[in-house]
Design a protein around this motif. Structure first.
Motif, PDB file in Angstrom:
ATOM      1  N   GLU A   1       1.467   7.875  11.585  1.00  0.00           N
ATOM      2  CA  GLU A   1       2.225   8.706  12.502  1.00  0.00           C
ATOM      3  C   GLU A   1       3.246   7.828  13.229  1.00  0.00           C
ATOM      4  O   GLU A   1       2.964   6.692  13.564  1.00  0.00           O
ATOM      5  CB  GLU A   1       1.297   9.352  13.529  1.00  0.00           C
ATOM      6  N   ASN A   2       4.424   8.357  13.434  1.00  0.00           N
ATOM      7  CA  ASN A   2       5.404   7.667  14.267  1.00  0.00           C
ATOM      8  C   ASN A   2       6.028   8.702  15.186  1.00  0.00           C
ATOM      9  O   ASN A   2       5.616   9.859  15.193  1.00  0.00           O
ATOM     10  CB  ASN A   2       6.443   6.917  13.422  1.00  0.00           C
ATOM     11  N   ALA A   3       7.006   8.301  15.938  1.00  0.00           N
ATOM     12  CA  ALA A   3       7.600   9.201  16.936  1.00  0.00           C
ATOM     13  C   ALA A   3       8.169  10.466  16.299  1.00  0.00           C
ATOM     14  O   ALA A   3       8.285  11.486  16.946  1.00  0.00           O
ATOM     15  CB  ALA A   3       8.684   8.467  17.706  1.00  0.00           C
TER      16      ALA A   3
ATOM     17  N   THR B   1      22.386  -2.722   6.997  1.00  0.00           N
ATOM     18  CA  THR B   1      22.504  -1.541   7.856  1.00  0.00           C
ATOM     19  C   THR B   1      21.432  -0.515   7.506  1.00  0.00           C
ATOM     20  O   THR B   1      20.796   0.076   8.381  1.00  0.00           O
ATOM     21  CB  THR B   1      23.911  -0.923   7.728  1.00  0.00           C
ATOM     22  N   PHE B   2      21.204  -0.334   6.216  1.00  0.00           N
ATOM     23  CA  PHE B   2      20.177   0.611   5.774  1.00  0.00           C
ATOM     24  C   PHE B   2      18.792   0.171   6.245  1.00  0.00           C
ATOM     25  O   PHE B   2      17.999   0.982   6.729  1.00  0.00           O
ATOM     26  CB  PHE B   2      20.223   0.741   4.249  1.00  0.00           C
ATOM     27  N   LYS B   3      18.499  -1.120   6.138  1.00  0.00           N
ATOM     28  CA  LYS B   3      17.211  -1.641   6.608  1.00  0.00           C
ATOM     29  C   LYS B   3      17.048  -1.388   8.112  1.00  0.00           C
ATOM     30  O   LYS B   3      15.961  -1.003   8.568  1.00  0.00           O
ATOM     31  CB  LYS B   3      17.097  -3.139   6.331  1.00  0.00           C
ATOM     32  N   ALA B   4      18.114  -1.589   8.865  1.00  0.00           N
ATOM     33  CA  ALA B   4      18.045  -1.359  10.315  1.00  0.00           C
ATOM     34  C   ALA B   4      17.761   0.116  10.601  1.00  0.00           C
ATOM     35  O   ALA B   4      16.952   0.447  11.481  1.00  0.00           O
ATOM     36  CB  ALA B   4      19.340  -1.806  10.985  1.00  0.00           C
ATOM     37  N   MET B   5      18.401   1.006   9.853  1.00  0.00           N
ATOM     38  CA  MET B   5      18.162   2.435  10.027  1.00  0.00           C
ATOM     39  C   MET B   5      16.718   2.790   9.665  1.00  0.00           C
ATOM     40  O   MET B   5      16.066   3.554  10.371  1.00  0.00           O
ATOM     41  CB  MET B   5      19.145   3.242   9.168  1.00  0.00           C
TER      42      MET B   5
ATOM     43  N   HIS C   1      13.540   4.408  11.973  1.00  0.00           N
ATOM     44  CA  HIS C   1      12.808   5.611  11.570  1.00  0.00           C
ATOM     45  C   HIS C   1      11.322   5.326  11.333  1.00  0.00           C
ATOM     46  O   HIS C   1      10.466   6.111  11.737  1.00  0.00           O
ATOM     47  CB  HIS C   1      13.420   6.215  10.314  1.00  0.00           C
ATOM     48  N   LEU C   2      11.032   4.222  10.668  1.00  0.00           N
ATOM     49  CA  LEU C   2       9.658   3.932  10.294  1.00  0.00           C
ATOM     50  C   LEU C   2       8.818   3.393  11.438  1.00  0.00           C
ATOM     51  O   LEU C   2       7.596   3.543  11.426  1.00  0.00           O
ATOM     52  CB  LEU C   2       9.615   2.931   9.137  1.00  0.00           C
ATOM     53  N   GLY C   3       9.430   2.736  12.376  1.00  0.00           N
ATOM     54  CA  GLY C   3       8.669   2.163  13.476  1.00  0.00           C
ATOM     55  C   GLY C   3       7.656   1.169  12.980  1.00  0.00           C
ATOM     56  O   GLY C   3       7.964   0.261  12.229  1.00  0.00           O
ATOM     57  N   ALA C   4       6.422   1.353  13.333  1.00  0.00           N
ATOM     58  CA  ALA C   4       5.365   0.387  13.033  1.00  0.00           C
ATOM     59  C   ALA C   4       4.917   0.412  11.579  1.00  0.00           C
ATOM     60  O   ALA C   4       4.136  -0.433  11.176  1.00  0.00           O
ATOM     61  CB  ALA C   4       4.163   0.663  13.937  1.00  0.00           C
ATOM     62  N   THR C   5       5.385   1.338  10.754  1.00  0.00           N
ATOM     63  CA  THR C   5       4.874   1.422   9.389  1.00  0.00           C
ATOM     64  C   THR C   5       5.333   0.271   8.512  1.00  0.00           C
ATOM     65  O   THR C   5       4.845   0.137   7.404  1.00  0.00           O
ATOM     66  CB  THR C   5       5.283   2.751   8.715  1.00  0.00           C
TER      67      THR C   5
END
Length: 186
Positions: free
Chosen positions: A124-126, A166-170, A174-178
């Motif tokens: 789960e993430n935000a 840039t894609f990795k940063a995005m 989105h993924l947060g802790a995953t």
């Protein structure tokens, strides 16, 4: 096929290069579509296996997200993608090739989902649960687009490293802790 393209690839030339008789080749692969989709399917299977092994052998402190994207990108620079792209474009106007290519794509995505689920368990993430299927399609669409844009030798219209960063940063947002490795590293 990577050297001469789909149209110029013939079963006769493949048999000659493989050192087998045309009859033997046609016994195992009755049509050009069977032969070429079979070759790409075999190569995709090896790439998925290689990917899983390389990701499993990462240093526990390695950034798994960076490694996952960088490793995938390195695989898009190989002849397997070029062969897949040749077949995909040909399948647009060849119904005998379209069905096996669609099936190959579906099998590849199912295998990718299994590998992804092992490497990045859904948490789960935000924003709620990460939709693995959409996420994988997004990653593959980006990498296929970047690779296709570079398919003419010597021409790189996009700054690939900046786009991937840039894609990795995005993704990280989105993924947060995953993206944490099992040992807690990033």
């Amino acid at each position: 096929m990577v050297e001469v393209g789909f149209k110029a690839t013939t079963t006769t030339e493949v048999a000659h290069r493989a050192g087998v008789s045309l009859g033997a080749l046609l016994h195992h692969f009755p049509t050009k579509a069977d032969l070429l989709t079979g070759a790409v399917a075999h190569s995709f299977g090896r790439r998925i296996e290689d990917y899983g092994l390389l990701m499993a052998d990462l240093d526990p402190g390695a950034d798994r997200l960076d490694a996952a994207i960088d490793l995938l990108w390195s695989m898009y620079a190989r002849p397997t993608f070029t062969a897949w792209h040749e077949l995909w474009v040909a399948a647009r106007t060849d119904p005998d090739l379209a069905a096996p290519m669609i099936e190959l794509d579906r099998q590849f995505m199912m295998a990718s989902e299994r590998v992804y689920a092992e490497l990045f368990p859904t948490t789960e993430n935000a924003q709620g649960k990460l939709d693995m299927e959409i996420g994988l399609h997004l990653v593959y669409a980006l990498l296929a687009g970047l690779s296709t844009s570079q398919s003419i030798p010597g021409y790189e219209p996009l700054r690939t490293s900046e786009i991937l960063d840039t894609f990795k940063a995005m993704l990280r947002v989105h993924l947060g802790a995953t993206t944490r490795s099992p040992s807690g590293g990033r």
